[in-house]
Design a protein around this motif. Structure first.
Motif, short mmCIF file in Angstrom:
data_model
loop_
_atom_site.label_atom_id
_atom_site.label_comp_id
_atom_site.label_asym_id
_atom_site.label_seq_id
_atom_site.Cartn_x
_atom_site.Cartn_y
_atom_site.Cartn_z
N ASN A 104 9.99 8.94 -1.79
CA ASN A 104 9.47 8.66 -3.12
C ASN A 104 8.05 8.11 -3.05
OD1 ASN A 104 9.34 6.20 -5.41
ND2 ASN A 104 9.95 8.21 -6.14
N ILE A 105 7.18 8.62 -3.93
CA ILE A 105 5.81 8.11 -4.04
C ILE A 105 5.75 7.09 -5.16
CG2 ILE A 105 3.39 8.70 -4.39
CD1 ILE A 105 4.02 11.54 -3.52
N VAL A 106 6.05 7.51 -6.38
CA VAL A 106 6.07 6.59 -7.53
C VAL A 106 7.24 6.96 -8.43
CG1 VAL A 106 3.60 6.04 -7.61
CG2 VAL A 106 4.44 8.04 -8.83
N CYS A 107 7.62 6.01 -9.28
CA CYS A 107 8.72 6.20 -10.21
C CYS A 107 8.49 5.32 -11.43
CB CYS A 107 10.03 5.82 -9.53
SG CYS A 107 11.44 5.87 -10.62
N PHE A 149 0.64 10.31 5.31
CA PHE A 149 1.03 9.62 4.08
C PHE A 149 1.72 8.35 4.52
CE2 PHE A 149 4.36 8.45 1.04
CZ PHE A 149 3.56 8.17 -0.05
N ILE A 150 1.28 7.21 3.97
CA ILE A 150 1.79 5.90 4.39
C ILE A 150 2.28 5.15 3.16
CG2 ILE A 150 1.15 3.70 5.44
CD1 ILE A 150 -1.09 5.57 6.87
N LYS A 151 3.49 4.62 3.28
CA LYS A 151 4.06 3.82 2.19
C LYS A 151 4.69 2.58 2.80
CE LYS A 151 7.18 3.80 -1.72
NZ LYS A 151 8.06 4.55 -2.60
N LYS A 152 4.19 1.43 2.36
CA LYS A 152 4.77 0.16 2.80
C LYS A 152 5.51 -0.41 1.60
CE LYS A 152 1.27 -0.58 6.27
NZ LYS A 152 0.17 -1.38 6.76
N SER A 153 6.76 -0.81 1.81
CA SER A 153 7.56 -1.34 0.71
C SER A 153 8.37 -2.53 1.20
CB SER A 153 8.51 -0.26 0.17
OG SER A 153 9.48 0.04 1.13
N PRO A 175 0.79 -1.23 0.00
CA PRO A 175 0.00 0.00 0.00
C PRO A 175 0.83 1.29 0.00
CG PRO A 175 -0.45 -1.35 1.96
CD PRO A 175 0.64 -2.02 1.20
N VAL A 176 0.37 2.24 -0.80
CA VAL A 176 0.91 3.60 -0.83
C VAL A 176 -0.31 4.51 -0.85
CG1 VAL A 176 2.27 5.28 -2.13
CG2 VAL A 176 2.94 2.87 -2.16
N HIS A 183 11.33 -2.44 1.78
CA HIS A 183 12.33 -1.92 2.72
C HIS A 183 11.74 -1.56 4.08
CE1 HIS A 183 14.83 -1.80 -0.79
NE2 HIS A 183 14.00 -0.98 -1.39
N GLY A 184 10.42 -1.65 4.19
CA GLY A 184 9.80 -1.35 5.48
C GLY A 184 8.57 -0.47 5.33
N HIS A 185 8.24 0.20 6.43
CA HIS A 185 7.03 1.00 6.54
C HIS A 185 7.43 2.44 6.84
CE1 HIS A 185 2.89 1.90 7.98
NE2 HIS A 185 3.53 2.69 8.82
N GLU A 186 6.95 3.37 6.01
CA GLU A 186 7.22 4.79 6.27
C GLU A 186 5.90 5.52 6.39
OE1 GLU A 186 10.79 6.71 4.72
OE2 GLU A 186 10.73 5.19 3.16
#
Length: 197
Positions: free
Chosen positions: A185-188, A139-143, A129-130, A145-148
């Motif tokens: 970063n949000i998207v790339c 603003f939440i981004k799970k990747s 999820p982003v 590499h972890g959770h920000e």
């Protein structure tokens, strides 16, 4: 004929060099933002390596529960169905039919596992999820590499960067710039119009 090709190549390369110089000058002219903060923030890409995509992997959707989410795009899902589904079907067909000799199975297993070793982490990355939670103002981004998670109130700006540091592709990043100059970063991907939209 050769002279035409050489002239054509020189014209193309001169145009490319000129375009690169204009892009560099535009980057150097941060005064166009009318924001002193822009001069103090890094304009280098956030995503220096790792997973980058030549197609749109996420689409922006406003949900009913007051969130703005980046969900997997149809292109991303279709790519994964092909990348994981085709080798999966070959694997099942080869082992269920029983036509392969036992010695032929191991090279096939090794070849097909490459698709799974690459494809499964890529699929998991795309499904993470982003989103912007407007109720909680986060603003939440799970990747992988972890959770920000950052506060929307701490965001100063959105930053779009053109990254031409790769031989075969130009990428665009959309980043959050926090008031403390931290960037996330949000998207790339390679579609600048899609990111702008």
């Amino acid at each position: 004929m050769i002279r035409k090709l050489v002239n054509s190549f020189l014209k193309y390369s001169n145009g490319y060099v000129h375009e690169r110089q204009q892009h560099r000058q535009k980057l150097d002219d941060l005064s166009r933002f009318n924001d002193e903060f822009a001069k103090s923030v890094s304009w280098e890409p956030v995503v220096k390596s790792g997973i980058r995509s030549a197609f749109r992997t996420k689409r922006l959707i406003r949900s009913e529960n007051n969130t703005v989410r980046f969900k997997p795009s149809l292109q991303f899902l279709f790519f994964n169905i092909l990348f994981l589904g085709a080798p999966g079907l070959i694997f099942i067909k080869a082992f269920v039919s029983g036509r392969l000799n036992p010695g032929d199975k191991w090279p096939l297993i090794a070849l097909l596992s490459v698709f799974f070793i690459i494809g499964i982490p890529y699929l998991i990355w795309g499904l993470k999820p982003v989103y912007f939670d407007l109720n909680r103002r986060r603003f939440i981004k799970k990747s992988l590499h972890g959770h920000e998670e950052v506060s929307i109130d701490g965001i100063h700006a959105l930053q779009m960067i053109k990254d031409e540091g790769h031989e075969d592709e130009t990428y665009y990043e959309l980043n959050i710039v926090m008031k403390n100059k931290y960037r996330l970063n949000i998207v790339c991907h390679s579609g600048d119009e899609t990111i702008r939209k």
